[in-house]
Design a protein around this motif. Structure first.
Motif, PDB file in Angstrom:
ATOM      1  N   TRP A  83       0.846  -1.192   0.000  1.00  0.00           N
ATOM      2  CA  TRP A  83       0.000   0.000   0.000  1.00  0.00           C
ATOM      3  C   TRP A  83       0.877   1.237   0.000  1.00  0.00           C
ATOM      4  O   TRP A  83       1.719   1.386   0.867  1.00  0.00           O
ATOM      5  CB  TRP A  83      -0.918   0.013   1.224  1.00  0.00           C
ATOM      6  CG  TRP A  83      -2.052   0.986   1.048  1.00  0.00           C
ATOM      7  CD1 TRP A  83      -2.125   2.273   1.528  1.00  0.00           C
ATOM      8  CD2 TRP A  83      -3.255   0.745   0.323  1.00  0.00           C
ATOM      9  NE1 TRP A  83      -3.292   2.837   1.151  1.00  0.00           N
ATOM     10  CE2 TRP A  83      -4.018   1.935   0.406  1.00  0.00           C
ATOM     11  CE3 TRP A  83      -3.753  -0.325  -0.397  1.00  0.00           C
ATOM     12  CZ2 TRP A  83      -5.262   2.068  -0.205  1.00  0.00           C
ATOM     13  CZ3 TRP A  83      -4.983  -0.199  -0.991  1.00  0.00           C
ATOM     14  CH2 TRP A  83      -5.732   0.985  -0.893  1.00  0.00           C
ATOM     15  N   ALA A  84       0.783   2.086  -1.031  1.00  0.00           N
ATOM     16  CA  ALA A  84      -0.158   2.027  -2.145  1.00  0.00           C
ATOM     17  C   ALA A  84       0.242   0.920  -3.140  1.00  0.00           C
ATOM     18  O   ALA A  84       1.425   0.610  -3.291  1.00  0.00           O
ATOM     19  CB  ALA A  84      -0.200   3.358  -2.870  1.00  0.00           C
ATOM     20  N   SER A 180      -2.382   2.470   5.904  1.00  0.00           N
ATOM     21  CA  SER A 180      -2.149   1.113   5.406  1.00  0.00           C
ATOM     22  C   SER A 180      -3.034   0.114   6.150  1.00  0.00           C
ATOM     23  O   SER A 180      -3.615   0.428   7.193  1.00  0.00           O
ATOM     24  CB  SER A 180      -0.680   0.738   5.604  1.00  0.00           C
ATOM     25  OG  SER A 180      -0.396   0.572   6.988  1.00  0.00           O
ATOM     26  N   PHE A 228      -8.984  -3.023   1.472  1.00  0.00           N
ATOM     27  CA  PHE A 228      -7.925  -2.361   0.694  1.00  0.00           C
ATOM     28  C   PHE A 228      -7.776  -3.123  -0.629  1.00  0.00           C
ATOM     29  O   PHE A 228      -7.288  -4.254  -0.641  1.00  0.00           O
ATOM     30  CB  PHE A 228      -6.611  -2.369   1.470  1.00  0.00           C
ATOM     31  CG  PHE A 228      -6.625  -1.514   2.707  1.00  0.00           C
ATOM     32  CD1 PHE A 228      -6.110  -0.229   2.678  1.00  0.00           C
ATOM     33  CD2 PHE A 228      -7.157  -1.987   3.897  1.00  0.00           C
ATOM     34  CE1 PHE A 228      -6.118   0.575   3.816  1.00  0.00           C
ATOM     35  CE2 PHE A 228      -7.181  -1.202   5.039  1.00  0.00           C
ATOM     36  CZ  PHE A 228      -6.655   0.090   5.001  1.00  0.00           C
TER      37      PHE A 228
END
Length: 276
Positions: A83-84, A180, A228
């Motif tokens: 992440w990213a 995150s 995510f």
């Protein structure tokens, strides 16, 4: 004269002998018969040896051909995304686009929630979806659509009563959130973490499933799920109790407002994503 007499005497001596009883052809035929008998005997001996040797080696051959038991199949464990995510393309939308996406998501939730949560009643959403920034999630505007909904459900823990649930859904565009998965237990509002677990999906996306409450302890715990996604989208779905105090306390002691399969099904729904 004596030679003549000698020859005559010899002819006379053999003239009365009986015949031999066989001729040249008989000798040849007899020799061939004996040769065939010898070959047949040799073949029988060889066949006997082959059978004996084969019988002696069969157990050994069976032993060497035994197939070992199959080992259990190897299950591939997906690698979680960073992440990213690598290759993420940030998405920026205007306020008008965010409002339109919020209306679309609001309408979709009215269809999706009854499919996921059994015995839903009185489902409502806010008059309009609210675009804006996520509380404490370090976002860059414009980045988020927020939709709030409420519904009633009947549960075994409270017979004859309808329990009210408040559902909040936040959808963040790729490139909007720096927080995150390791920092995603609970929310900035629900800071006291009672339980938290991460689940890596088949595509490497990460689900963070947590139960948290406020620091002052005035309210029952809320159920929060973060998803995510591999494209950089973040979906946060929060389910809270919304009943009167006594009923809420009684229900909260036995069952969360939405269980993990229900809330995860909503948070991972691909329709809950912002479109340009």
């Amino acid at each position: 004269m004596q030679e003549e007499l000698l020859r005559e005497g010899m002819r006379a001596a053999v003239a009365d002998e009986p015949p031999l009883g066989f001729g040249p052809n008989d000798l040849v035929a007899e020799a061939r018969r004996r040769q065939r008998r010898r070959r047949a005997m040799i073949g029988a001996v060889v066949a006997t040896l082959v059978v004996v040797v084969g019988a002696a080696t069969a157990p050994s051959m069976l032993h060497t051909m035994t197939v070992p038991p199959a080992s259990p199949p190897q299950v591939a464990v997906p690698e979680p995304i960073g992440w990213a995510p690598t290759g993420m393309v940030p998405l920026r939308l205007t306020d008008q686009q965010l409002v339109a996406e919020g209306e679309r998501i609001k309408g979709y939730l009215a269809e999706a929630v009854p499919e996921v949560v059994p015995a839903v009643r009185d489902f409502t959403t806010e008059p309009g979806a609210k675009p804006g920034l996520g509380l404490g999630l370090r976002t860059s505007p414009p980045a988020e659509v927020y939709v709030s909904a409420a519904f009633a459900r009947t549960v075994e823990a409270v017979p004859g009563k309808a329990v009210s649930v408040e559902l909040a859904v936040r959808v963040f565009a790729p490139g909007s959130v720096e927080r995150s998965p390791a920092q995603a237990c609970g929310t900035p509002l629900f800071r006291v973490i009672l339980q938290c677990a991460q689940h890596v999906q088949a595509d490497g996306s990460v689900v963070v499933d947590s139960v948290a409450t406020m620091e002052d302890g005035r309210y029952p715990p809320s159920h929060v799920v973060h998803h995510f996604r591999a494209d950089g989208t973040l979906v946060v779905a929060t389910a809270s109790h919304f009943s009167d105090g006594e009923l809420r306390r009684m229900y909260a002691m036995t069952q969360p407002p939405m269980d993990s399969p229900e809330l995860i099904a909503l948070a991972t729904d691909p329709q809950l994503a912002l479109r340009p």
